[in-house]
Design an enzyme around this catalytic site. Structure first.
Site, PDB file in Angstrom:
ATOM      1  N   HIS A 138       0.829  -1.204   0.000  1.00  0.00           N
ATOM      2  CA  HIS A 138       0.000   0.000   0.000  1.00  0.00           C
ATOM      3  C   HIS A 138       0.866   1.258   0.000  1.00  0.00           C
ATOM      4  CE1 HIS A 138      -3.401  -2.611   1.209  1.00  0.00           C
ATOM      5  NE2 HIS A 138      -4.142  -1.645   0.695  1.00  0.00           N
ATOM      6  N   LYS A 142      -0.743   5.117   4.275  1.00  0.00           N
ATOM      7  CA  LYS A 142      -1.668   4.215   4.974  1.00  0.00           C
ATOM      8  C   LYS A 142      -1.217   4.023   6.415  1.00  0.00           C
ATOM      9  CE  LYS A 142      -4.086  -0.205   4.536  1.00  0.00           C
ATOM     10  NZ  LYS A 142      -5.392   0.435   4.768  1.00  0.00           N
TER      11      LYS A 142
END
Length: 248
Positions: A138, A142
């Site tokens: 990600h 995040k």
């Protein structure tokens, strides 16, 4: 449907676009950072609402759920990081006879991916030559690691593969045990989300991958979820929703 969006960051904007595209009306955007129409949630804001979609930080989520329940407004919650509070949330919903749909991932494609992973894990249940592992990637902004989606994948594997008994998400300074499932996480760049399940043996390797290109898939699933929730009462997971809309 008159809707309220709680959490008006990138995901909230994507949800708004999908809502408007499907003929719904957004009557208020609640965002603690001040990016919406209001900073705090209240029953007054929900007076005319027919549905709520929340993608926000988990702090104060039980308070929010109580407000939704008191106002008798069905809510879809895509917020992650509140797993341990779920029994308390279910009790609040039960007390008020309201409706709540929660999930770590509302992407329809990701939920198809979950089904494929579950079937793959079941298929190798009797083939001990194959090991299985999970990796996720990600963007650097995040805040949680591993992702809620990765943990859902891991739970699906444990439910279908008898020889895996526990999930390991930390760095291991030892050999992994045969009954442990390792979930690895990488953060960097602008990656919306990649989840990879590998079935590996000495002879070959099989990879099942879900790649999110943008947030639209998550937003569409959440909007379809609030449409599905209309007229219902109860505490539902995204699995209940997906089972109902997909052909058996």
């Amino acid at each position: 449907m008159k809707t309220v969006i709680v959490g008006y960051g990138s995901m909230g904007h994507e949800i708004e676009a999908v809502l408007l595209g499907r003929g719904h009306e957004v009557i208020c955007r609640v965002d603690p950072a001040g990016n919406g129409d209001a900073r705090e949630l209240s029953t007054e804001i929900l007076k005319e609402a027919e549905g709520v979609i929340e993608f926000a930080l988990p702090g104060g989520i039980l308070d929010n759920i109580r407000v939704y329940s008191e106002a008798s407004v069905p809510v879809v919650i895509g917020t992650t990081g509140w797993d341990k509070l779920r029994p308390q949330a279910a009790e609040i919903v039960r007390q008020y006879g309201s409706a709540l749909l929660w999930g770590n991932n509302f992407s329809l494609g990701a939920n198809l991916f979950f089904d494929l992973v579950s079937r793959a894990a079941a298929l190798i249940n009797g083939i001990e030559e194959y090991d299985i592992m999970v990796n996720e990637y990600h963007h650097k902004r995040k805040k949680d690691s591993p992702s809620g989606t990765a943990l859902t994948i891991a739970e699906k594997i444990l439910q279908n593969l008898d020889r895996k008994k526990s999930i390991q998400t930390e760095t291991l300074n030892r050999a992994i045990r045969d009954d442990e499932l390792h979930v690895g996480s990488v953060r960097g760049g602008a990656i919306p989300g990649i989840h990879q399940v590998t079935l590996d043996s000495e002879a070959d390797s099989i990879e099942i991958i879900h790649t999110a290109r943008n947030r639209k898939g998550f937003a569409l699933g959440a909007v379809r979820g609030v449409e599905w929730l209309s007229g219902k009462t109860g505490f539902f997971s995204v699995d209940d929703f997906i089972r109902d809309i997909l052909p058996s």
